[in-house]
Design an enzyme around this catalytic site. Sequence first.
Site, PDB file in Angstrom:
ATOM      1  CD  GLU A 128      39.405  38.235  39.987  1.00 49.37           C
ATOM      2  OE1 GLU A 128      40.440  38.724  40.486  1.00 49.37           O
ATOM      3  OE2 GLU A 128      38.644  38.881  39.242  1.00 49.37           O
ATOM      4  CG  PHE A 175      38.157  44.655  27.059  1.00 51.48           C
ATOM      5  CD1 PHE A 175      39.318  45.334  27.408  1.00 51.48           C
ATOM      6  CD2 PHE A 175      37.168  44.500  28.021  1.00 51.48           C
ATOM      7  CE1 PHE A 175      39.487  45.856  28.674  1.00 51.48           C
ATOM      8  CE2 PHE A 175      37.328  45.022  29.296  1.00 51.48           C
ATOM      9  CZ  PHE A 175      38.492  45.705  29.628  1.00 51.48           C
ATOM     10  CD  GLN A 176      38.369  42.562  31.510  1.00 51.01           C
ATOM     11  OE1 GLN A 176      37.235  42.100  31.564  1.00 51.01           O
ATOM     12  NE2 GLN A 176      38.904  43.238  32.511  1.00 51.01           N
ATOM     13  CG  MET A 223      61.276  27.933  55.164  1.00 47.03           C
ATOM     14  SD  MET A 223      61.528  26.843  56.580  1.00 47.03           S
ATOM     15  CE  MET A 223      59.900  26.126  56.754  1.00 47.03           C
ATOM     16  CE  LYS A 277      28.912  39.905  28.073  1.00 47.53           C
ATOM     17  NZ  LYS A 277      29.426  41.267  27.921  1.00 47.53           N
TER      18      LYS A 277
END
Lengths: 185, 555
Positions: B43, B105-106, B466, B155
Amino acid sequence: MTFLHNEPPHPPAVAARPEPTSPQGGEVNRPQERVRVLSVLVEDGSNTLSKVSGLIRRRGFHVLSISVGPSHQPGRSRITLQIDHGHAEADQVRKQLERLVEVIQIEDVTGEDVHSRELVVAKVSASEVKGLVERGAKVLDTGPDGTTVEFAGEGKDVCDFINELIRHGVLDVARSGPVVMRRTA
Amino acid sequence: MILEALEREGVEFIFGYPGGANLPIYQHLPEHPKLKHILVRHEQGAAHMADGYARACGKPGVVFATSGPGALNLVTGLATAYMDSVPMIAITGQVASTQVGRDAFQETDVIGATSSVTKHSYLVTNIDQLPRVIHEAFHIATTGRPGPVLIDICKDVQQASAERINTERLDIPGYQLNGHVNLDRAREAARAVANAERPVILAGHGVILSHAEAELREFAEKAGAPVGTTLLGIGAFPVNHPLSLHMTGFMGTGWNLKAVQNADVLMMVGMRIDDRVTARLADFAPKVKTFIHIDIDGSEMGKNVRPHIELVADAKNALEAMTPHIGELHEGRGQWFSQIDAWREEHPLKYTHSNGHLQPQDVLIDMYRRCRSEAIVVADVGQNQIWAALWWNYDRPGLFLNSGGSGTMGFALPAAIGAKIGRPDADVWCVAGEGGFVMTAQELSVAVEHQLDIKIVLLNNFSLGMVRQFQDDFYGGVRSQSELTHMPDFVKLADAYGMPAVRVDTFEEIGPALDAAERTKGPFLIDFRIDPEANVYPIVPLGKGLNDFWEAPDK
C-alpha cells in the site's frame, strides 16, 4: 492538563491587549506571555475533539484548560481553550486551529475585555459554611458528612475560593475550565 | 455508489490493494471500466504512485486500501503528500459500523492514526453521508493549499445503497479559501522589491501548485530581482535564466546562499521557510531589512520567520497584483548583478572526477544532455536527490519530482510509476540510491505488468550515502550502520521481475547504457556503481548558518 489546586494561568478579565512582542524580521520566536485564551466554534462530531487536541499536541502547544459544550446553533459546539503556545509565536495557536475543517470560527480573546467564568463544585466536612457563602458560594446540599457547595467566578476568584475551602475541611473539588464571553458594554 | 462518485469527480486511475474491509468496493470495480485500477504490491507503493501521479499531471491521486494494516501502510505516503501539499484521496475500508470499537479483525483507528498527516479526514458510518463526503473530499484536497484527504468507510456502508442525492452545492463552513489579495500590501511588496538595492526572490512549491511560473518570471524580470528556488520549487523559475540563482537552502548553490545572506529585501513566495532553507535560523539572511512572505496558508506567516510584509494569497493572484506596481528600480541594481556574477564564478558547482571512480554527476550530465527539458526526473531521497536537483537545468514545473518535506526513502520508484501513468507522453527517469530503491523495489512488478516506459537510474554507492557523509563530517567519522554490504545483484533482481537491466562501472560505459535505456520500450534499469566516497556539495554543516557552506574540495 492542569489539575486541581494548581494556580491556573487565568487571563486578566479586563486588560489592554498586550503589545505584540514578537520580534520583527527573521528572529526566532522568543518566550513571552505564553498563554492564549481562545473561543472556538466547532462542528459537533465524534472526531472534532481529538483533532483539536491532536493538533495542539503536535504543534508543541499545551492545553491548560478546556471546556466544551453545545452552542446555541444545532450541530455546533463551543470550545474554550487556555493554551500554552510553547516556543511558537502566540498567533500560531489560532492560525493552526483555523486550518482544521472542523473549526468554523475562532477568536483569540487573550487580554480582551471578556467575562471569564469558571465553575467549582466542592464537598467540605464542615456543616457551617458561612465564610464560603459570604464569598458567593451556593449551598447545594447539607448532610451528616458535610456540605456540597458551588461557586462560579473568574479564575483568580475560584483559586481564592479553593484556598478558603481548605479551611472548611475540603473533601473533594470538581472544577471546570473557564468559559468566556465578550462584554456587552 | 463510491465508484460512481469517483467517476463523477473525473477519476481515471486508482492505485490500490484489496482486503477484507474493502471487498464490497472491489466487487463492483469491474462494472466501471472507466476507472483503471493499478494493483500495487504494497500500500505504501499505492500512496507514492498516487502522489507521483498528482505531481506529474496535477489531478488528485486516488488510493484504495483495506482496514488495519492496509490503511496503516499508507501512512508514510500520506505524510509525504501532506508535507509537500500534494492533492490525494485515500479511501480506506473500515470494519462494519456495528463492529467499530470492538477490536474487530483488522480494525485500527485509521482517523486517529492519520489525522496528523492528512489535510482532512472522514469516518463514514452512514450511507447518507457518502455522496457529500466524497464531493467535499475532492474539493478540500484540490483547493487552497492542496493535501491528502482520507475517507474511512465502514464495510456495511460500502454494501448499502442509497438514492443519489444532489452534491453540486458545497457547504463547508469551516473551510474558507483565501482568494482575495490585499492590494495595498501587494503594492507595498512590489515597491519594496523595486526599491531594494539587493533584492532576492525565493520561490517554493506554491508557485508550481498555483501555476504562477509565468507571473513569477514577469515580476522578476520587471523588478530586476534574481530568483532562487527551494528544492520543491525547482522548475518554478528556469535555471538557465540570467536572473536564476538555482537552488537555495543548506545544500543550495554557493552564489544563491551568498545572495540570500547579503540581500536587503527577501521575498519568499509559496514556501514554508523550513529549516532546510534557513539552516541556522538566527544567521538566516542577516542583512534583510524587509522580509516579504507570500503564501496561501496564513499559518505560515511568522511560523518560522516573521515577515514585515505578508500576503496571504495564492501566488499567482498575488504576483499578478504586484507586477503593475513595480515602478522605478533602485539604481544599485547593476552592481548587485555584477556581485552575484562574481559569486557565481567564485563558487561554481563542481565535483571530483579524477579518482578513477564513476561519478554520479557524470551520469546526470550525460542524461541531461540527452533529455534537456523533455523528461520528468523523479528522485528518491538522499545524495541522489540533491545531485539530481543541482546537476540538471530544469526550466519549467513538473519536471523534477521528489519528496522534499518528508524526505521519504523509497519514494522514487512508485512515484515514477505514478508520474508515467499521469504523463504517458513524457519520458520518466527514476533516479535513486540503492538504499531507498530496495525499500519499495517490489513495485517493479507494476512497471513490468503495465510495460511502463520508465528508466531507473540507480546511483549505487554501496552505502546510505547521505548518512555516511553526515557521519564522516558531523558525527566523528563513525560509519555506523551506513554501509550496505549485502545488497542484491540489481541486474539479476530486474531480470527476476522480467525487466532488462545493465551494470555500469566506468565512465565509458555511461553512454552505451543510456543508449540502451532509450532504445528499450518499457522499463529499464541501470545499476551505476558510483564512487562510494562521492559527496554532496555545497553543504552547510549541521547547526551552522548559510554563510558557512562547504564546497567540493579541489582535487
